[in-house]
Structures are given as structure tokens and as C-alpha cells.
Design a protein around this motif. Structure first.
Motif: not given
Lengths: 510, 318
Positions: A195-196, B179, A193, A181, B71, B156, A198-199, B75, A183-186
Motif C-alpha cells: 500500500v505504501n 482525471p 501489493d 496507480f 497511498g 480515476v 499506491i501513490e 497507509v 493516473p489514466v486507468t487507475g
């Protein structure tokens, strides 16, 4: 002074001292297992710490924290798999030196550099903790961006000739750092897609793959080649003599001083991180090596087993461990994720890090500081013992069996970071990528630098511009951001000076 | 094919048997408490304090904390949503379970979990650097009307960011959000005066206020806090938001037998009634509370209602 003595007497209570020693031994072992780091060790240990008096709990944590950074160098040197992220650069020159039959010397340099770096940093912590904390507070988003640029400029020192390939590697690193994701706009980027992601791609499994799995592939290819050639398979490097000649110690003194100073400064800054310190120290050592020793008879090439290449990152990483306590103890700001766990440990016992810690629980605050000094002092004999006994036995395992051991360790290490099977795949893919990069002659160092600095670069740039309402000149403002302006000029010099020098050399050659 | 079918039938039956057996003498084996974050954070610390206390009361079995991070919590939360609904997998449930499906495209929904008990409510506060000319909540609102203030939030779409958006909805101020990942970096930005203020949970803000690096201006709870009697509530400060709080509690996968839920809720109640637990939680900076399954469900539902509007309006959804 009285308070320092009070801290000292708290530490020398037999049980406290014993837990410190246990911590150092445990940290050494935890550090030398790839993928398992001090964070995970703390997570296992935190439940026990509830029932311990705070002095013992914290002494144990200091021991683990200091020793883990040192232990990481052992597998880095022996099998080119860094035990912790902090020893990833040690794997380059360290393993090269070990393969030339001087594993003992490489280990000894790593160990001594760690101890010296740690002690220098502890002394600074002891004398200047509160005043240094005020310097750390001056680092805002603008300064953090300038620092990231300075870190990125250290890539110059990592390159040997192959500038284009180095630049490609750095860009690969920066691109991979974009996953996750924004960090500025999310907004999700390249997460498919999953989930692992996402960060972003999980960092520990990534490192385990880039080094561990790649090293395993390398060993496998070695074995196959030996079979084909019909030669007797060669074993892993033997540890041998660990004596350091006085001449070498004198040669490394300025490296230790410089790297410890870099580690000290960077360690204080929350968010800058240990890896940035290691890269800057490595760059500084590379420049010195080129000026003084490169090309002389008996000297290895940079990256092929140069003592400075081991000494600089090891001295820097132990300097960071102690100095990350500066903002934590005096301001209550954790410098990195591991030192954040100290807040948890203090909080469980009802203590709040910050200026009040020194007045309300002075004996604990000073004990922690003195413990860093003590941990580094007792680390030398303990590490020597561990290397001579445990490591000696482990690395006597034949190469073929070692491949299996490394594979198991890597997958376990990747999994244990978050207890997630996805991480094992990350490690495997990263290993294949790293091995292919090696075949293509693309260096790994700049890629990791890009990976590490990418998120910081992006977030600090976006936030600086958001606060200054889009003013790009804010980074060069000598009045309101003198630190940033200074760092920007130094970065510029890091790029321009080598260019000018090579032009002059070419001109004089004509 | 028939073999597979009969095998599946067998497993189903065995599962049903295990579930019914579990309801009577629950817990008969160890309970996994899934913490979907890294060790050392607020959820992890509080979970470990709870497990430690509860384990003294349980005989033969114990609660073990399992960190499944990644995540942004998704997760571990996904893992828990898919676990067997037998009460042996408990999720340390936070506010992010409510918003992650809408914002991060997580595969579960908040309805896939049955709330068990609530143990911590952390109201939102507005803080400014201690050196700031802004002294009170009125000063803050006046300053915000005059110019756009730079406000630090954890990221965010976090609960803190959304609390800011909620303030914008009920007043005529606009904020510029900065953020910043990691609480350490956020403290650095505020204490160093690099921003005008921050939206923080009370738990983490308290320690910083006590050591003098920040000033707490106002708190988003229905009444003033006992430890901060001079700090006005949002409503007293002219911000018409009665309560905005992140929560921490336990939940289990949907379909867990009711008596098992009640037993788990009972374990949490017994933990809450232990004086050592209360002391330890307070020392660590958290105010322990207790709401049973129904009470926790009410908190979750109201938070869900508040945030879904904001996510839609601010176009934060995925």
C-alpha cells in the motif's frame, strides 16, 4: 498604490514584523535540516496560527516559506545533502567548490543569489500579480505537456560528454516515476501489493536517500581510505571568507536575471513545480558558462565548482516562492503544495483567496506581497548570522561523528514525511542506488529530472489526447495552442542546435 | 516457549485491564487523531479545528492530530485499523475508507471500523467555467446529450469520478473524464476553460464560485442548500440521484468498548455545540453537521451500497 502602502503599514506593525523575523529564522533552520521542509514546519505551526491574528500568522508563514528554500543550500554545500528538494542542484557545484576550500564563497553565492532572485520576483509580484494570473490561466493540459517536454530537453545542459549515460539516467528516472496507480486507468503498476507504493515511491524520502544516504556512504568510504593510507583524516570544509569580489558579482548578474525570470514564469503555473524551474535555470546557466568561460585558465569544469552552477538554481528557487503566490492570491489556485497551505491558513481566518481577497481583505493581500519583499531583504543578514554561528559550530564536528549525524538526520527526515517506517527503507535503498550510480559514472541529475517530470508528462499527454480525441498535432497547433507550439519549437532547437554546432566544429577541424 | 506464552498472557491481561480501566475514566491520556492525508487538506484542516475546540473542554488530556499520509489514505487507514481498540487511536474517516479495500486492495474492510460520529457531509456539485455558454442544469444535460463533454475529476475511481458514473447510469449521457491530480490544477483547467465542466465537492467549489471563476449548476443533496437557494438539486435537474456526498467523521477500530465510543461521540457533540466551532468551520468553507454513532453508520452503509455496484459495473475493482 494606496493599497500597497496599506499592506506596507500592516506589515510594519511591530508584532507582525517580529513574527516575520521569527519565521525567517525558523525557516532557515528548518530548511537546513535534510528531510524536514516547510510543509512539515507549517503542519506543526498551523494549530498555533488559530489563535494568532491573521496578519501575524501569514507573516510567519511567508518568512518560513522564503527562508526554507534558502536554508536548504547550507547542508547542500557543506555536506552535499540538500536540506530541501529546491537545493538539490546546488549540492553539485556548491559542494565541489567547498571541497576546494572555498565553502564561504559558495555559501555567499548561494545566499546572495537567493536574495536577489527573491527580490526580483517579489517586485514582479507587486507590480503585475493580477495580469500575470491571466497568463497562468492559459496553461491547459496541452501547454503543460509542452512545458514538460521543454523541461526534459534541459537534460541536454546537464550532460557533459557522456550522452548515453545521461540518457540512461533520465530513462531510469522516468521508469521509477511509473510506480504507483496509473493516473489514466487507475491500474496499479509495480506496487507489488504494497500500500505504501499506491501513490508511487514517496518523493521526500527518495531525495533524502539519493543525496543524504549517498553522501553518508561517500564520507564513510573517504574515512576508510584515509585510514588505509595512514594519512591524518581531513575535516569537513571550513567556511572561511564569505566575501564576493565585484568581478564575480558582475559576472553573475545575467544569471540572476535569467534564473529569476524563469523562476517567475514557472512558479506561476500550478503543477509545474519548483524543480522544473531549477532545472531550466541550471540548463540556461550551463549553456552560458560553456560559451563564455569553459576551458579558460582558472575555471573549474561544469559541475566541479562553477559559480553559475550555484547561482542559477538558488536564484530560481527563491523566485518560485514569490511567484507561486500569483495564481494563489489572484485566482485562488495554489501553485504548489506549500502555497496550498496558505489557503488553509487564510480559510481558518475566514478569508478566501481569489480576486475577492484584494477587494474584501486588501490589507492582507498586499501585506502578503510586501512581506515577500521584506522577508528577502532581512534574510541576508539573518542567514549570514546563522552561517557564521550555528553552521560554523555544527560543521566543525569531525567527519566520523558527522557520518552518524547525517545518518540520524536522514532517517528522521525520511520518517517524518508521513510518519511512516517504510520511508526509512526507501531512503536507505535510494542511497545505495545513488552510490552505485556514482561508481558506474551515471549522472544523478537527469534521473531526478525524469522522476520529477514523469507523472506530469504522462497525465498531461493522456488528458490532452483524450480532450482532442487522439489528435497528436494539437501540440503544434499555432492557432488554438500557440504557447505549446512555441515551447515545442524551442525544445526542438535545444536538441538540434548543439548537434549542428558540433558537426560544424568537426567539419572545420578537418 | 513457556516464557513467551506466559509473557503473552501477561500482556493480554494487562491489555484487558487497561481497556477496562480506560472505559471508566476515559480519556485518561492523550488521544491520537490519525489524519491519513498530508497537512493542509480538507480533512487535516477540519480535524485541527475540531481538536483545537475539543481541547479547550478536555482537562488533563488532549487530542493531537497525527498526519500519516501515503497511498491515497491507505497507509494511515491501515495503521488505524490495526491500532489498539481502546479509543486512544481515532481515525479521521472519509468516504475513501469504504472504497479503498475494493479498489486499491487495502488490507482492511470498512467493517473493521466502528463509526463514532459524523461532522461534515459534502454534497457533489456540477460546475462549469463562468465563461461557458451552459447556464443551467438543463443546458448542461442538453449539451451532454449532444456531444460528449470533458469533465474534470480528481482521479480515476475517486468519489467524484463515481458520481459521474452514477449520473451515466440514471440518464442517457456519457462523459469523457479528465482525471487531474490536485485541486489547484483542477481549478486551472476549469477556470481556464480547458474542459467543459467538473464534478467537485461543494466545500471546495463554493470558494471558486464566490470569486467568480466557476458556476455551480446543480447539487446532489435532498434539498436545496441554504447558501445556494437558486441552485437546483440533482433530482430537480432530472438526475435521479437523491444524494451523493462525501463524508468526514471519526471512527475507531472494531472492538472498542461501547461506552468509550459513546464518550468520544459525546466529545464531538460538545464540540459541535460550541458556537465558536460552528463559526470557524463555516468560515473555512465547511458546513458542520453532527450525527451520532448510529447516524454515521447509516451514512456509511448507504454510501457503501451505492458505490459497490458502480465499482463492479465500471470494472474499477482490483
Amino acid at each position: 498604490m494606496d493599497l500597497i502602502l496599506l499592506g506596507f503599514s500592516t506589515l510594519t506593525a511591530p508584532l507582525v514584523l517580529l513574527t516575520l523575523v521569527i519565521g525567517v529564522v525558523a525557516g532557515m533552520i528548518v530548511g537546513s535540516i535534510p528531510g524536514i521542509n516547510d510543509n512539515i514546519a507549517f503542519a506543526v505551526f498551523i494549530p498555533f496560527s488559530f489563535s494568532m491574528p491573521p496578519e501575524q500568522a501569514l507573516a510567519l508563514m511567508v518568512g518560513v516559506y522564503c527562508a526554507a528554500a534558502t536554508g536548504g543550500a547550507i547542508p547542500a554545500i557543506m555536506i552535499k545533502v540538500p536540506g530541501t528538494a529546491s537545493s538539490l542542484l546546488t549540492a553539485l557545484d556548491g559542494n565541489a567548490m567547498a571541497r576546494k576550500g572555498a565553502a564561504g564563497k559558495a555559501l555567499s553565492i548561494a545566499l546572495t543569489s537567493s536574495v536577489v532572485g527573491g527580490i526580483l520576483s517579489s517586485i514582479v509580484l507587486l507590480l503585475f500579480a493580477p495580469s500575470l494570473a491571466q497568463v497562468a490561466l492559459r496553461f491547459g493540459y496541452v501547454e503543460n505537456f509542452a512545458l514538460a517536454i521543454l523541461g526534459l530537453s534541459s537534460v541536454v545542459g546537464l550532460l557533459r560528454g557522456a550522452v548515453i549515460k545521461g540518457a540512461i539516467a533520465a530513462v531510469i528516472g522516468l521508469l521509477v516515476a511509473n510506480v504507483g496507480f496509473s493516473p489514466v486507468t487507475g491500474f496499479p503498476r509495480y506496487t507489488f501489493d504494497n500500500v505504501n507504493l499506491i501513490e508511487g515511491i514517496p518523493f521526500v524520502p527518495l531525495l533524502v536517500g539519493l543525496f543524504g544516504v549517498a553522501a553518508m556512504l561517500e564520507l564513510m568510504v573517504d574515512i576508510v581510505k584515509e585510514r588505509h593510507a595512514g594519512t591524518k583524516p581531513s575535516g569537513l570544509p571550513e567556511i572561511g571568507s564569505m566575501r564576493l569580489p565585484g568581478k564575480l558579482i558582475r559576472r553573475l548578474l545575467p544569471i540572476w536575471g535569467g534564473s529569476a525570470a524563469i523562476g517567475n514564469l514557472i512558479g506561476m503555473l500550478p503543477g509545474a513545480g519548483m524543480l522544473m524551474a531549477i532545472f531550466l535555470a541550471y540548463d540556461q546557466a550551463a549553456r552560458r558558462f560553456r560559451r563564455r568561460f569553459e576551458g579558460k585558465p582558472g575555471e573549474a569544469e561544469w559541475g566541479e565548482g562553477v559559480p553559475e552552477g550555484i547561482a542559477a538554481p538558488e536564484a530560481a528557487n527563491n523566485a518560485v516562492t514569490a511567484s507561486s503566490m500569483v495564481p494563489l492570491l489572484s485566482l485562488g489556485i495554489p501553485g504548489n503544495s506549500t502555497s496550498a497551505l496558505f489557503i488553509g491558513a487564510l480559510a481558518i481566518h475566514g478569508m478566501v483567496p481569489g480576486p475577492l481577497l484584494f477587494t474584501q481583505h486588501g490589507h492582507i493581500a498586499w501585506m502578503i506581497i510586501v512581506a515577500f519583499l521584506a522577508a528577502n531583504l532581512i534574510m541576508w543578514p539573518i542567514a549570514y548570522g546563522v552561517i557564521k554561528t550555528v553552521s560554523q559550530t555544527i560543521f566543525a564536528i569531525p567527519k566520523q561523528a558527522m557520518v552518524g549525524v547525517i545518518a540520524l538526520l536522514c532517517l528522521m527526515g525520511a520518517y517524518s514525511d508521513g510518519a511512516n517506517v517504510f520511508n526509512m527503507w526507501v531512503a536507505v535503498v535510494a542511497g545505495i542506488v545513488a552510490y552505485s550510480m556514482r561508481l558506474a559514472g551515471i549522472p544523478l541529475g537527469p534521473a531526478i529530472l525524469g522522476l520529477v517530470l514523469g507523472p506530469q508528462l504522462e497525465a498531461s499527454l493522456a488528458n490532452s489526447l483524450s480532450i482532442s480525441q487522439g489528435n497528436w498535432l494539437v501540440f503544434f497547433d499555432p492557432v488554438s495552442h500557440p504557447i505549446s507550439a512555441g515551447m515545442m519549437l524551442v525544445s526542438l532547437a535545444l536538441w538540434i542546435v548543439p548537434m549542428l554546432m558540433s558537426r560544424r566544429e568537426r567539419a572545420s577541424a578537418k | 516457549m513457556r516464557k513467551t506464552a506466559s509473557f503473552m498472557l501477561f500482556t493480554l491481561m494487562a491489555g484487558a485491564l487497561a481497556a477496562s480501566a480506560g472505559a471508566e475514566d476515559f480519556p485518561s491520556r492523550d488521544i491520537d487523531l490519525i489524519v491519513p492525508f498530508d497537512p493542509g487538506g480538507a480533512v487535516d484542516t477540519t480535524s485541527r479545528i475540531i481538536a483545537e475546540t475539543a481541547n479547550k473542554m478536555l482537562t488533563g488530556t488532549e487530542i493531537s492530530v497525527v498526519n500519516k499520509s501515503g497511498g491515497g489514505g491507505v497507509v494511515g487507514q491501515t495503521f488505524a485499523s490495526k491500532a489498539a481498540a481502546d479509543g486512544y487511536t481515532v481515525l479521521a474517516m472519509t468516504s475513501s475508507v469504504v472504497t479503498n479495500p475494493q479498489m486499491k486492495g487495502a488490507g482492511y474492510s470498512v467493517d473493521d471500523f466502528t463509526p463514532v460520529a459524523l461532522y461534515s457531509l459534502d454534497p457533489q456539485v456540477i460546475v462549469v467555467p463562468s465563461g461557458s455558454p451552459i447556464q443551467t442544469a438543463e443546458d448542461f444535460m442538453a449539451a451532454a446529450k449532444e456531444k460528449t463533454l470533458n469533465i474534470v475529476v480528481a482521479g480515476v475511481g475517486t468519489s467524484h469520478h463515481m458520481s459521474g458514473l452514477a449520473i451515466e447510469r440514471v440518464t442517457d449521457v456519457k462523459f469523457n473524464y479528465v482525471p487531474t491530480k490536485g485541486f489547484g490544477a483542477q481549478v486551472q483547467a476549469v477556470a481556464g476553460g480547458h474542459v467543459d465542466g467538473a464534478l467537485w465537492p461543494l466545500g471546495e467549489a463554493t470558494a471558486q464560485a464566490e470569486n467568480g471563476s466557476v458556476r455551480i449548476l446543480t447539487i446532489a443533496s435532498e434539498s436545496r442548500h441554504s447558501r445556494l437557494p437558486d441552485v437546483p438539486t440533482f433530482q430537480e435537474a432530472g438526475i435521479d440521484i437523491p444524494i451523493w456526498a462525501t463524508f468526514r467523521g471519526w471512527s475507531v477500530p472494531k472492538g472498542t468498548p461501547e461506552d468509550v465510543v459513546a464518550k468520544l461521540s459525546g466529545i464531538m457533540r460538545a464540540t459541535y455545540e460550541d458556537p465558536g466551532y460552528v463559526k470557524r468551520m463555516k468560515a473555512a468553507g465547511y458546513d458542520p453537521v453532527f450525527r451520532d454513532a448510529a447516524g454515521f453508520k447509516a451514512v456509511v452503509d448507504s454510501y457503501s451500497k451505492l458505490t459497490s455496484v458502480i465499482i463492479e459495473e465500471a470494472n474499477l475493482g482490483k
